[in-house]
Enzyme design. Structure first.
Site, PDB file in Angstrom:
ATOM      1  N   HIS A   1       0.821  -1.211   0.000  1.00 35.07           N
ATOM      2  CA  HIS A   1       0.000   0.000   0.000  1.00 35.07           C
ATOM      3  C   HIS A   1       0.857   1.263   0.000  1.00 35.07           C
ATOM      4  O   HIS A   1       0.465   2.277  -0.582  1.00 35.07           O
ATOM      5  CB  HIS A   1      -0.951  -0.012   1.197  1.00 35.07           C
ATOM      6  CG  HIS A   1      -2.150  -0.883   0.998  1.00 35.07           C
ATOM      7  ND1 HIS A   1      -3.419  -0.385   0.818  1.00 35.07           N
ATOM      8  CD2 HIS A   1      -2.259  -2.231   0.912  1.00 35.07           C
ATOM      9  CE1 HIS A   1      -4.270  -1.393   0.646  1.00 35.07           C
ATOM     10  NE2 HIS A   1      -3.586  -2.526   0.707  1.00 35.07           N
TER      11      HIS A   1
ATOM     12  N   GLY B   1       5.799   6.892  -4.180  1.00 31.87           N
ATOM     13  CA  GLY B   1       6.020   5.459  -4.289  1.00 31.87           C
ATOM     14  C   GLY B   1       6.391   4.849  -2.953  1.00 31.87           C
ATOM     15  O   GLY B   1       5.803   5.177  -1.919  1.00 31.87           O
TER      16      GLY B   1
ATOM     17  N   SER C   1       5.497   7.314   2.934  1.00 31.47           N
ATOM     18  CA  SER C   1       4.521   8.393   3.123  1.00 31.47           C
ATOM     19  C   SER C   1       3.284   7.922   3.869  1.00 31.47           C
ATOM     20  O   SER C   1       2.619   8.710   4.537  1.00 31.47           O
ATOM     21  CB  SER C   1       4.120   8.998   1.772  1.00 31.47           C
ATOM     22  OG  SER C   1       3.397   8.057   0.982  1.00 31.47           O
TER      23      SER C   1
END
Length: 363
Positions: free
Chosen positions: A74, A87, A91
């Protein structure tokens, strides 16, 4: 004359060195714990490994290992050259207040909360740790390939775009799924199907939240090819009382079948790829390793990263009695043939009463 012969000899020696230099063993660095690695920077990951194996994963291919693998996907897939995102950059942790509101990321607060203390304790970037933890988690699952791990991801600076569209959903059609993977990282249909071997060591927590830990095949603690066999069986029942969005009938009691898996096993663009993996563990291992490396480096130039794959342990082999099979109570006639160019491989059913799969214990 002597000078001429000596010059020729030097030239010949140079030619030999050029021709055979590639076979020279690479230099190795010795870490404080006695381990050897190609790059000394990789030594920093051995203390992390020694910490998370017992303290995060309990040394087993269980719920936390499955969560780490899901989190790596994910975090990485939320990227598009046109839509933005970083990517595989962490994050999903750095901007969790944003990304955990995306419907496709439901339930990922658990693995994030599990991983955060280790990230902080070892002072590594979330992007590196997420991919490291996923690679290590596979080493605990018998039959899994020894996947690559590259380090050097900087801190994420922007969240993945959202809230919808970049993370494939179980209710997406095949064209949508393949297009999303191709956009994210030039994944081929073979890459996409190979990555779904991760469902061999996975379970669903949020598709039907009333039955968390529902496995996708009958052997969720080992990395094998059963998911490619069992998804091809005719579905007859749901594991819960009310099917969730993106769920279709499965063939085994206690097992969940995602609509996306069901369709990929039957669509003309992927059904022969799916069938080719049924019972062929070496092919699955090789294809998964290739696709996993692509996934774990989405958004990065590989040349900017350091290959620390030699820190990742090898997984145990499958037990001798863990060969591919039909679940007990099933026959070859229950296979829904989809590939038009070859028959589905023949497997023997396990003896005894019809197979029933227990939920994966939740951590």
């Amino acid at each position: 004359m002597f000078r001429k012969v000596f010059s020729v000899a030097l030239c010949s020696l140079a030619t030999i060195r050029w021709a055979y230099g590639a076979s020279t063993p690479p230099k190795r660095a010795t870490c404080a714990g006695g381990q050897t690695v190609t790059n000394e920077a990789c030594c920093a990951w051995f203390p992390v490994l020694e910490d998370i194996l017992p303290n995060m994963f309990d040394n087993e291919c269980g719920d936390d290992a499955h969560g780490a693998l899901r989190l790596s996907f994910h975090d990485a897939i939320g990227f598009s050259p046109s839509g933005g995102g970083g990517g595989a950059d962490g994050s999903i942790i750095t901007f969790m207040d944003t990304e955990l509101t995306f419907p496709a990321n439901a339930g990922l607060d658990d693995p994030i909360n599990t991983e955060l203390p280790f990230i902080q304790a070892h002072n590594v970037t979330p992007g590196d740790f997420i991919q490291f933890a996923a690679a290590v988690s596979l080493s605990l699952c018998p039959g899994a390939p020894q996947v690559n791990f590259l380090m050097g991801r900087p801190m994420a600076t922007v969240p993945a775009p959202g809230p919808d569209g970049l993370v494939p959903e179980p209710f997406d059609n095949v064209d949508t799924i393949l297009a999303r993977f191709a956009d994210a990282g030039d994944f081929t249909p073979t890459d996409v199907v190979a990555l779904l071997a991760s469902h061999s060591v996975a379970g669903a927590d949020t598709v039907d939240p009333t039955i968390p830990g529902t496995p996708f095949d009958s052997t969720p603690s080992v990395f094998d090819t059963q998911v490619f066999i069992e998804v091809q069986l005719r579905g007859t029942l749901f594991p819960g009382s009310d099917p969730g969005q993106g769920e279709v009938m499965s063939a085994v009691e206690g097992e969940m079948r995602l609509q996306s898996d069901h369709l990929l096993a039957r669509d003309s663009s992927t059904n022969c790829i799916w069938q080719s993996f049924a019972g062929n563990l070496p092919a699955v291992q090789s294809a998964f390793k290739t696709a996993f490396l692509k996934l774990s480096t989405i958004g990065h130039n590989v040349e900017d990263l350091i290959d620390c794959s030699d820190v990742i342990p090898a997984a145990p082999p499958l037990p001798a009695d863990a060969g591919p099979h039909l679940p007990a109570g099933q026959t070859q006639s229950d296979i829904e043939q989809a590939c038009a160019t070859a028959p589905f491989p023949t497997f023997t059913a396990q003896p005894g009463a019809a197979t029933s799969v227990a939920p994966i214990p939740q951590s």
